[in-house]
Design an enzyme around this catalytic site. Structure first.
Site, PDB file in Angstrom:
ATOM      1  N   TYR A 154      28.938  59.940  70.500  1.00 17.24           N
ATOM      2  CA  TYR A 154      27.887  60.051  71.257  1.00 17.24           C
ATOM      3  C   TYR A 154      28.176  61.348  71.276  1.00 17.24           C
ATOM      4  O   TYR A 154      27.519  62.015  71.444  1.00 17.24           O
ATOM      5  CB  TYR A 154      27.223  59.261  72.121  1.00 17.24           C
ATOM      6  CG  TYR A 154      25.675  59.347  73.229  1.00 17.24           C
ATOM      7  CD1 TYR A 154      24.695  59.410  72.143  1.00 17.24           C
ATOM      8  CD2 TYR A 154      26.578  60.109  74.176  1.00 17.24           C
ATOM      9  CE1 TYR A 154      23.814  60.281  73.336  1.00 17.24           C
ATOM     10  CE2 TYR A 154      25.397  60.775  75.183  1.00 17.24           C
ATOM     11  CZ  TYR A 154      23.919  60.899  74.102  1.00 17.24           C
ATOM     12  OH  TYR A 154      23.005  61.038  75.094  1.00 17.24           O
ATOM     13  N   GLY A 185      21.801  65.083  82.937  1.00 17.79           N
ATOM     14  CA  GLY A 185      22.968  63.906  83.228  1.00 17.79           C
ATOM     15  C   GLY A 185      22.182  62.616  82.908  1.00 17.79           C
ATOM     16  O   GLY A 185      21.245  62.618  82.114  1.00 17.79           O
TER      17      GLY A 185
END
Length: 253
Positions: A154, A185
């Protein structure tokens, strides 16, 4: 979809849930025509029902990580000019260990690259001829995982997405089109963890908040506000950038 050259489209992939949904609803509220794209029809229709201007929000069911799905997207666009493209589709899959056998590694890495890289490259390249010169905006939703390396396949896919964004910016700049990557984030209230069978527990959220400088995790609207600016006229001189929106979890110079 009926072609209307006087009303350019904003395309949001992954627009049925999470950040993509919030971005799409925000843009319809601002009066834009928005086409949301996803693999599942129910979340897309749910998003449409939530819009204050549902007549401005169109849906297309397509897996745009494949060329077949990208063709379906083009059919939905039906030749309309495209003002902005927000690539919010992606995900970490089922959080499984990639394994060590060639077959396991192939499966895990191919899945991550298709979900997070091909799902942006294929549809963007397809609609580039339709993007409005002098106004076009492309925003790729990356991740801080692509900056700090946490997240295996990922993270690698998201890092590659930033690289693609920079290459894209060099190719479309002379047309007056910008391309940037946002690197969020930890953002709560999305399907990111639920899709992998893991809920974002209170402990997980508390831990993520403690790693920020502002003492809280992100919400979809934090990303939406950044996208709103990047696809506005005000951001016309910002391109080829990876912009971190993470509360200071990862500090980039």
């Amino acid at each position: 979809m009926t072609t209307d050259v006087s009303r350019p489209l904003i395309i949001v992939t992954g627009g049925g849930t999470g950040m993509g949904r919030d971005i799409a609803l925000d843009q319809t509220k601002l009066g834009h025509d928005v086409l949301i794209v996803g693999r599942r029809p129910d979340p897309l229709e749910e998003t449409r029902s939530m819009s204050a201007a549902p007549h401005r929000l169109h849906t297309a069911v397509a897996d745009i990580s494949t060329h077949q799905g990208t063709t379906a997207l083009l059919d939905a666009v039906d030749g309309r000019p495209v003002k902005a493209f927000v690539a919010a589709a992606g995900g970490q899959g089922d959080f499984k260990d990639p394994g060590t056998s060639p077959e396991e590694v192939d499966e895990a890495w191919t899945e991550a690259l298709r979900k997070n890289l091909f799902s942006a490259i294929l549809p963007i390249e397809a609609v580039l001829p339709l993007m409005v010169d002098g106004q076009g905006r492309i925003v790729l939703i990356g991740s801080t995982a692509g900056l700090d390396g946490a997240g295996g396949p990922y993270a690698t896919a998201k890092a590659a997405l930033s690289g693609y964004g920079r290459d894209l910016a060099t190719r479309v700049g002379r047309r007056g089109i910008t391309a940037n990557t946002l690197a969020p984030g930890f953002v709560a209230a999305t399907d990111f963890f639920e899709a992998g069978g893991y809920g974002a527990s209170a402990t997980m959220i508390e831990g993520a908040a403690s790693q920020t400088l502002v003492g809280r995790v992100g919400q979809p609207q934090d990303i939406t506000a950044s996208v709103r600016w990047l696809i506005s006229e005000d951001a016309g001189w910002v391109t080829a950038q990876t912009i971190t929106v993470n509360g200071g979890t990862v500090i980039v110079r």
